[in-house]
Design a protein around this motif. Structure first.
Motif, PDB file in Angstrom:
ATOM      1  N   MET A 149      37.260  44.746  28.656  1.00  0.00           N
ATOM      2  CA  MET A 149      36.816  45.651  29.714  1.00  0.00           C
ATOM      3  C   MET A 149      36.689  44.878  31.018  1.00  0.00           C
ATOM      4  SD  MET A 149      33.456  48.087  29.820  1.00  0.00           S
ATOM      5  CE  MET A 149      32.338  46.674  29.805  1.00  0.00           C
ATOM      6  N   SER A 150      37.192  45.452  32.090  1.00  0.00           N
ATOM      7  CA  SER A 150      37.155  44.821  33.404  1.00  0.00           C
ATOM      8  C   SER A 150      36.421  45.739  34.374  1.00  0.00           C
ATOM      9  CB  SER A 150      38.584  44.556  33.906  1.00  0.00           C
ATOM     10  OG  SER A 150      38.557  43.958  35.190  1.00  0.00           O
ATOM     11  N   PRO A 151      35.113  45.526  34.586  1.00  0.00           N
ATOM     12  CA  PRO A 151      34.361  46.413  35.482  1.00  0.00           C
ATOM     13  C   PRO A 151      34.808  46.247  36.930  1.00  0.00           C
ATOM     14  CG  PRO A 151      33.025  44.525  34.878  1.00  0.00           C
ATOM     15  CD  PRO A 151      34.270  44.445  34.044  1.00  0.00           C
ATOM     16  N   VAL A 152      34.603  47.295  37.702  1.00  0.00           N
ATOM     17  CA  VAL A 152      34.881  47.263  39.132  1.00  0.00           C
ATOM     18  C   VAL A 152      33.543  47.241  39.865  1.00  0.00           C
ATOM     19  CG1 VAL A 152      35.931  48.443  41.087  1.00  0.00           C
ATOM     20  CG2 VAL A 152      37.041  48.515  38.858  1.00  0.00           C
ATOM     21  N   TYR A 153      33.319  46.211  40.648  1.00  0.00           N
ATOM     22  CA  TYR A 153      32.102  46.109  41.451  1.00  0.00           C
ATOM     23  C   TYR A 153      32.410  46.595  42.865  1.00  0.00           C
ATOM     24  CZ  TYR A 153      30.183  43.205  37.712  1.00  0.00           C
ATOM     25  OH  TYR A 153      29.735  42.742  36.496  1.00  0.00           O
ATOM     26  N   LEU A 154      31.797  47.707  43.238  1.00  0.00           N
ATOM     27  CA  LEU A 154      31.956  48.241  44.587  1.00  0.00           C
ATOM     28  C   LEU A 154      30.785  47.729  45.414  1.00  0.00           C
ATOM     29  CD1 LEU A 154      32.851  51.843  43.397  1.00  0.00           C
ATOM     30  CD2 LEU A 154      34.460  50.172  44.349  1.00  0.00           C
ATOM     31  N   GLN A 182      28.169  36.494  45.436  1.00  0.00           N
ATOM     32  CA  GLN A 182      29.436  35.791  45.579  1.00  0.00           C
ATOM     33  C   GLN A 182      29.680  34.879  44.381  1.00  0.00           C
ATOM     34  OE1 GLN A 182      29.152  33.853  49.412  1.00  0.00           O
ATOM     35  NE2 GLN A 182      28.552  35.784  50.381  1.00  0.00           N
ATOM     36  N   GLU A 183      28.612  34.269  43.885  1.00  0.00           N
ATOM     37  CA  GLU A 183      28.760  33.373  42.740  1.00  0.00           C
ATOM     38  C   GLU A 183      28.972  34.154  41.441  1.00  0.00           C
ATOM     39  OE1 GLU A 183      26.228  29.961  40.266  1.00  0.00           O
ATOM     40  OE2 GLU A 183      25.455  30.759  42.153  1.00  0.00           O
ATOM     41  N   VAL A 184      28.123  35.162  41.205  1.00  0.00           N
ATOM     42  CA  VAL A 184      28.171  35.870  39.925  1.00  0.00           C
ATOM     43  C   VAL A 184      29.400  36.773  39.838  1.00  0.00           C
ATOM     44  CG1 VAL A 184      26.997  37.545  38.458  1.00  0.00           C
ATOM     45  CG2 VAL A 184      25.676  35.781  39.653  1.00  0.00           C
ATOM     46  N   ILE A 185      29.556  37.643  40.839  1.00  0.00           N
ATOM     47  CA  ILE A 185      30.697  38.560  40.814  1.00  0.00           C
ATOM     48  C   ILE A 185      31.985  37.808  41.109  1.00  0.00           C
ATOM     49  CG2 ILE A 185      31.715  40.615  41.866  1.00  0.00           C
ATOM     50  CD1 ILE A 185      28.888  41.581  42.479  1.00  0.00           C
ATOM     51  N   GLY A 186      31.919  36.896  42.064  1.00  0.00           N
ATOM     52  CA  GLY A 186      33.113  36.151  42.456  1.00  0.00           C
ATOM     53  C   GLY A 186      33.709  35.359  41.310  1.00  0.00           C
ATOM     54  N   SER A 187      32.866  34.766  40.471  1.00  0.00           N
ATOM     55  CA  SER A 187      33.391  33.994  39.343  1.00  0.00           C
ATOM     56  C   SER A 187      34.081  34.902  38.339  1.00  0.00           C
ATOM     57  CB  SER A 187      32.258  33.208  38.674  1.00  0.00           C
ATOM     58  OG  SER A 187      31.267  34.089  38.169  1.00  0.00           O
ATOM     59  N   ALA A 188      33.525  36.099  38.119  1.00  0.00           N
ATOM     60  CA  ALA A 188      34.156  37.043  37.198  1.00  0.00           C
ATOM     61  C   ALA A 188      35.483  37.541  37.755  1.00  0.00           C
ATOM     62  CB  ALA A 188      33.214  38.221  36.934  1.00  0.00           C
ATOM     63  N   VAL A 189      35.527  37.806  39.056  1.00  0.00           N
ATOM     64  CA  VAL A 189      36.771  38.251  39.693  1.00  0.00           C
ATOM     65  C   VAL A 189      37.821  37.151  39.607  1.00  0.00           C
ATOM     66  CG1 VAL A 189      37.826  38.911  41.879  1.00  0.00           C
ATOM     67  CG2 VAL A 189      35.624  39.903  41.212  1.00  0.00           C
ATOM     68  N   ALA A 190      37.422  35.923  39.894  1.00  0.00           N
ATOM     69  CA  ALA A 190      38.367  34.802  39.856  1.00  0.00           C
ATOM     70  C   ALA A 190      38.915  34.575  38.454  1.00  0.00           C
ATOM     71  CB  ALA A 190      37.678  33.535  40.366  1.00  0.00           C
ATOM     72  N   ALA A 191      38.101  34.880  37.443  1.00  0.00           N
ATOM     73  CA  ALA A 191      38.542  34.688  36.057  1.00  0.00           C
ATOM     74  C   ALA A 191      39.324  35.875  35.526  1.00  0.00           C
ATOM     75  CB  ALA A 191      37.323  34.434  35.165  1.00  0.00           C
ATOM     76  N   GLY A 192      39.516  36.891  36.338  1.00  0.00           N
ATOM     77  CA  GLY A 192      40.244  38.074  35.898  1.00  0.00           C
ATOM     78  C   GLY A 192      39.442  38.981  34.995  1.00  0.00           C
ATOM     79  N   ALA A 218      37.726  36.134  47.965  1.00  0.00           N
ATOM     80  CA  ALA A 218      39.066  35.538  47.882  1.00  0.00           C
ATOM     81  C   ALA A 218      40.110  36.469  47.276  1.00  0.00           C
ATOM     82  CB  ALA A 218      39.014  34.222  47.099  1.00  0.00           C
ATOM     83  N   THR A 219      39.947  37.764  47.504  1.00  0.00           N
ATOM     84  CA  THR A 219      40.951  38.725  47.046  1.00  0.00           C
ATOM     85  C   THR A 219      40.817  40.000  47.859  1.00  0.00           C
ATOM     86  OG1 THR A 219      41.869  39.859  45.097  1.00  0.00           O
ATOM     87  CG2 THR A 219      39.476  39.739  45.249  1.00  0.00           C
ATOM     88  N   PRO A 220      41.933  40.639  48.188  1.00  0.00           N
ATOM     89  CA  PRO A 220      41.839  41.881  48.959  1.00  0.00           C
ATOM     90  C   PRO A 220      41.353  43.029  48.084  1.00  0.00           C
ATOM     91  CG  PRO A 220      44.125  41.400  48.456  1.00  0.00           C
ATOM     92  CD  PRO A 220      43.331  40.218  47.996  1.00  0.00           C
ATOM     93  N   PRO A 221      40.322  43.744  48.488  1.00  0.00           N
ATOM     94  CA  PRO A 221      39.853  44.888  47.696  1.00  0.00           C
ATOM     95  C   PRO A 221      40.830  46.048  47.802  1.00  0.00           C
ATOM     96  CG  PRO A 221      38.625  44.737  49.753  1.00  0.00           C
ATOM     97  CD  PRO A 221      39.513  43.537  49.700  1.00  0.00           C
ATOM     98  N   ARG A 222      41.100  46.709  46.681  1.00  0.00           N
ATOM     99  CA  ARG A 222      42.092  47.789  46.661  1.00  0.00           C
ATOM    100  C   ARG A 222      41.501  49.133  46.252  1.00  0.00           C
ATOM    101  NH1 ARG A 222      47.315  47.000  43.710  1.00  0.00           N
ATOM    102  NH2 ARG A 222      48.027  48.382  45.367  1.00  0.00           N
TER     103      ARG A 222
END
Length: 267
Positions: free
Chosen positions: A1-6, A18-28, A79-83
């Motif tokens: 499961m890949s949650p979307v954080y708005l 940035q640390e908590v959400i960013g690390s999850a985003v960076a790890a896919g 470090a990623t464009p939000p879509r």
């Protein structure tokens, strides 16, 4: 499961986020999106009131400027464009779709189908589709409404009948108890797990190709929302999630991502 954080402006500026959400985003393991709450998002050129809490009610130039600053901040910090985008308070306006399409946002998920916020100066979504649809003629922006269905013997007439319950405060409760008509949103906030499972059955039986589950992150800590006031409420909140995701698995519903959705649609 890949949650979307708005995320909104304060969250995007938070080193912890940035640390908590960013690390999850960076790890896919998660995706990042935009949520515009205009009263906390610069520039602060509007009067802060109920009407202007719906971003779509702002002058379009101001809505666009607030959105652009937030979008750029999120891309910088994560470090990623939000879509994907959701207007705070579900408050889109006439120019919002064009603004999003012009910015490269692929999905809007601001529409809360079957709900009407016009009494507060917001949009009326009571007659909007529940299934995904293109929000613009160029088919650049896909709308993913939050999943809400009508349940009961009169559910096929829900779009017509349910708005009438606003005139009679007790009518919605009576109709629900009699099994005649109930509005069920796919959220653990104010909706029991039993109701949610019935709503999932209706959505799947109606052939919805995608279900959108949503809740506010402050509900994960007691005391920040009326839905989770103490530890017992929090236990019930997590039990709701376990029940619903377990039922998804039982019904063969699998998780997806923004990227998968865009790859799957016909343009």
């Amino acid at each position: 499961m890949s949650p979307v954080y708005l995320v909104d402006w304060p969250v995007a500026n938070s080193p912890v986020a940035q640390e908590v959400i960013g690390s999850a985003v960076a790890a896919g393991k998660a995706e990042i999106g935009i949520q515009l709450h205009p009263w906390v998002n610069p520039p602060f050129d509007e009067e802060v009131d109920r009407h202007n809490s719906f971003a779509g009610n702002l002058p379009h130039a101001l809505e666009r400027e607030k959105f652009s600053l937030l979008r750029d901040l999120i891309e910088e910090k994560f470090a990623t464009p939000p879509r994907i985008y959701r207007a705070g308070r579900y408050g889109i306006g006439r120019e919002t779709a064009r603004m999003l399409a012009d910015s490269g946002v692929a999905i809007d998920t601001s529409v809360r189908a079957c709900f009407d916020y016009s009494a507060e100066g917001g949009p009326d979504y009571s007659a909007h589709p529940v299934a995904p649809y293109w929000a613009d003629g160029e088919r650049k922006l896909l709308e993913l409404p939050l999943t809400t269905v009508y349940w009961g013997m009169l559910r096929r007439q829900g779009e017509t009948l349910y708005p009438l319950t606003k005139r009679f405060p007790r009518a919605a409760g009576v109709l629900s108890r009699l099994g005649l008509l109930e509005r069920i949103a796919l959220t653990p906030e104010g909706v029991s797990s039993e109701e949610a499972l019935r709503g999932i059955d209706i959505a799947l039986d109606d052939g919805l190709p995608l279900l959108v589950l949503s809740f506010h992150s402050p509900s994960l800590v007691p005391g920040y929302t009326p839905y989770v006031r103490d530890e017992d409420d929090l236990d019930r909140f997590y039990e709701w999630l376990r029940s619903v995701y377990g039922y998804f698995d039982l019904r063969g519903v699998r998780p997806t991502t923004v990227a998968e959705i865009m790859d799957a649609v016909d343009v």
